[in-house]
Design a protein around this motif. Structure first.
Motif, short mmCIF file in Angstrom:
data_model
loop_
_atom_site.label_atom_id
_atom_site.label_comp_id
_atom_site.label_asym_id
_atom_site.label_seq_id
_atom_site.Cartn_x
_atom_site.Cartn_y
_atom_site.Cartn_z
N LEU A 167 31.05 31.59 41.66
CA LEU A 167 32.08 31.71 40.62
C LEU A 167 32.38 30.35 40.01
CD1 LEU A 167 34.63 34.11 42.37
CD2 LEU A 167 32.64 34.71 40.97
N ARG A 186 37.02 31.61 36.99
CA ARG A 186 36.80 32.92 37.58
C ARG A 186 37.25 32.93 39.05
NH1 ARG A 186 36.67 38.22 36.56
NH2 ARG A 186 34.89 39.34 37.47
N GLN A 203 40.92 33.46 39.22
CA GLN A 203 41.25 34.87 39.01
C GLN A 203 41.03 35.67 40.29
OE1 GLN A 203 38.64 35.81 35.76
NE2 GLN A 203 39.99 34.93 34.19
N PHE A 252 33.93 40.77 41.78
CA PHE A 252 33.59 39.35 41.68
C PHE A 252 32.24 39.03 42.33
CE2 PHE A 252 38.16 39.57 41.24
CZ PHE A 252 38.40 38.71 40.17
#
Length: 394
Positions: free
Chosen positions: A198, A202, A205, A265
Motif C-alpha cells: 500500500l 492508502r 485509509q 486492501f
C-alpha cells in the motif's frame, strides 16, 4: 552542598533535591536535570553549571497490583519496573520506548525520564499517552518549593491537572521526586495482521478502517517500501501492520473480523504472538533508523494527516525516509531539510522535533503567539529564574 568544584550532583532523597535546588535558586545556577541520561542529546541545555542526576532516586515505594497502582521514585529503571509488574501479570500500559540505541546513549531509561518526555509506544493508539497514566507526583519547583499533585486518584484538589502539565515538560518546570502511575493487566496473547504494497495514503485509509472496526486495535503502523526493505524485516514491499491483544479466543475471533474488514486492501497475513511481539518492539525502538546518522525527526500529527508528511518530503534534495506509528499520528522522518520537515508538520496540523542530528538546530520548534505567552507564564510560575534545563525546549 554546592561548591565551585561540584559538577555532578546525585541526591539520594527528596530532601537532598530540595536542598540542592534551594542553593541553586539562591545563586541562580543553571541546572541540567537528568534521569538515566539517555535523552540528553535531545534539546541541548544551555551552559549548565550543575548536573542533577536522579539516578539515585531509584526505588519502588508502593505497588498494589489489586488496585492497578504503582508509586516509585523517578530514577526507577523501566526494565526493573516492567519485570516487577509482569510478575503480577500486569504491564506499563503506555509501552514506554527506550530509544537508547537510537540516540547512541549508554544509560538505562527511567520512569521519570519517560514521563518527563511523555514517551509512549505503539499502544498509545488505544491506551493513551504516558501523561494519561500519571496519577500524581511529588516535586520540587525551580522556586525550591516542594509540592504534590494528584495521588492515587485522577482528580487534583487544586483544580489544575498538574500531572498532564509535568508530562512532556522535559524537566523545565520542576524536579519530580515521586510518581504514581496506573498499570493494567497484561494481555494473554497477541497477533498482528499485515497488509502489503500500500502507498502511504492508502495505508492510512486501511489503518483508519481497522481502528473504526469493533476489534480494539492496539497498534497500527506503516513501513513504506524503503523502510520495510531494511533489516530486520527485509520485506519486498511496503508493510502495514495492525495489532490485536487479549485472550486467545478473543484475539482469534477479532483477527477474522478484521481480516474481513480489510479484504478490499489486498492480501492479509497473520503474525502469531512471538513474531508480533518482535515486530512491535522494532517499531517502538525505531530500529530501522538506529544505524543511520542522518538527522531524525519525531513528528506528531493527527493520524489521518500523517501520510502528508511523507508526501511533502518526496523529491527533496538528499532524500528522505519515514516510518508511521500510531496509525500515522507519530511519524519518524529522516531528512536533512529542517525547513521542509517543519513546514510539512505545520501543514499537516502537527509539529516536529529534532531527536538526532545537527546540534546547531533547535530540537523543538519555537512557540508563537498566545501559546508562547501562556508557556512563558507557566514557566515563570514554576521556575522564575530559569534554572531548570534552560534552553531545553528552545
Amino acid at each position: 552542598m554546592l561548591d565551585e568544584a561540584t559538577r555532578l550532583l546525585t541526591p539520594a532523597t527528596p530532601d537532598e533535591v530540595l536542598e540542592i535546588l534551594a542553593e541553586a535558586a539562591a545563586a541562580q545556577r543553571r541546572i541540567e536535570v537528568v534521569g538515566g541520561g539517555t535523552k540528553r542529546s535531545v534539546g541541548k541545555v544551555e551552559r549548565p553549571e550543575l548536573t542533577l542526576s536522579l539516578a539515585g532516586l531509584d526505588a519502588v515505594l508502593d505497588y498494589a497490583p489489586e488496585e492497578l497502582v504503582l508509586t516509585a521514585r523517578p530514577g526507577a529503571k523501566l526494565k526493573d519496573l516492567e519485570k516487577l509488574v509482569a510478575s503480577e501479570g500486569q504491564m506499563l500500559p503506555f509501552e514506554p520506548p527506550r530509544l537508547a540505541k537510537l540516540l547512541g546513549a549508554k544509560g538505562e531509561p527511567t520512569l521519570g525520564g519517560a514521563l518527563a518526555a511523555n514517551l509512549s509506544g505503539p499502544r498509545r493508539i488505544r491506551a493513551g499517552a504516558a501523561r494519561d497514566h500519571l496519577l500524581g507526583f511529588a516535586a520540587v519547583s525551580g522556586r525550591a518549593e516542594s509540592f504534590k499533585a494528584g495521588g492515587k486518584v485522577v482528580k487534583n484538589v487544586t483544580g489544575y491537572d498538574l500531572s498532564k502539565l509535568m508530562a512532556g515538560s522535559w524537566g523545565t518546570l520542576a524536579v519530580m521526586t515521586e510518581v504514581t502511575i496506573k498499570v493494567l493487566p497484561k494481555p494473554k496473547t497477541e497477533a498482528s495482521l499485515l497488509l502489503f504494497g500500500l502507498d502511504d495514503r492508502r495505508a492510512t485509509q486501511a489503518m483508519a478502517q481497522a481502528l473504526n472496526a469493533p476489534v480494539e486495535v492496539s497498534g497500527a503502523a506503516h513501513l513504506p517500501p524503503a523502510i520495510a526493505a531494511r533489516a530486520p524485516l527485509k520485506a519486498e514491499m511496503a508493510v502495514t501492520a495492525l495489532r490485536l491483544e487479549g485472550f486467545d479466543k478473543s484475539v482469534a475471533a477479532r483477527v477474522e473480523t478484521l481480516r474481513e474488514a480489510l479484504k478490499a486492501f489486498g492480501r492479509v497475513e497473520r503474525l502469531d504472538a512471538a513474531l508480533s511481539r518482535g515486530f512491535w518492539a522494532q517499531v517502538r525502538e525505531v530500529e530501522v533508523f538506529q544505524k543511520d546518522a542522518r538527522p531524525l525527526w519525531r513528528v506528531s500529527t493527527p493520524p489521518a494527516s500523517g501520510w502528508r508528511i511523507g508526501e511533502a518530503l518526496k523529491g527533496q534534495e538528499g532524500g528522505h525516509e519515514v516510518l508511521y506509528d500510531w496509525a500515522g499520528g507519530l511519524v519518524w522522518a529522516q531528512s536533512d531539510d529542517a525547513q521542509a520537515v517543519r513546514a510539512a508538520a505545520r501543514a499537516a496540523g502537527g509539529h516536529a522535533a529534532l531527536w538526532r542530528g545537527e546540534a546547531a538546530l533547535a530540537a523543538f520548534e519555537p512557540l508563537e503567539g498566545a501559546l508562547s505567552a501562556l508557556t512563558a507564564r507557566v514557566k515563570a510560575a514554576f521556575d522564575p529564574h530559569g534554572i531548570l534545563n534552560p534552553g531545553r525546549l528552545g
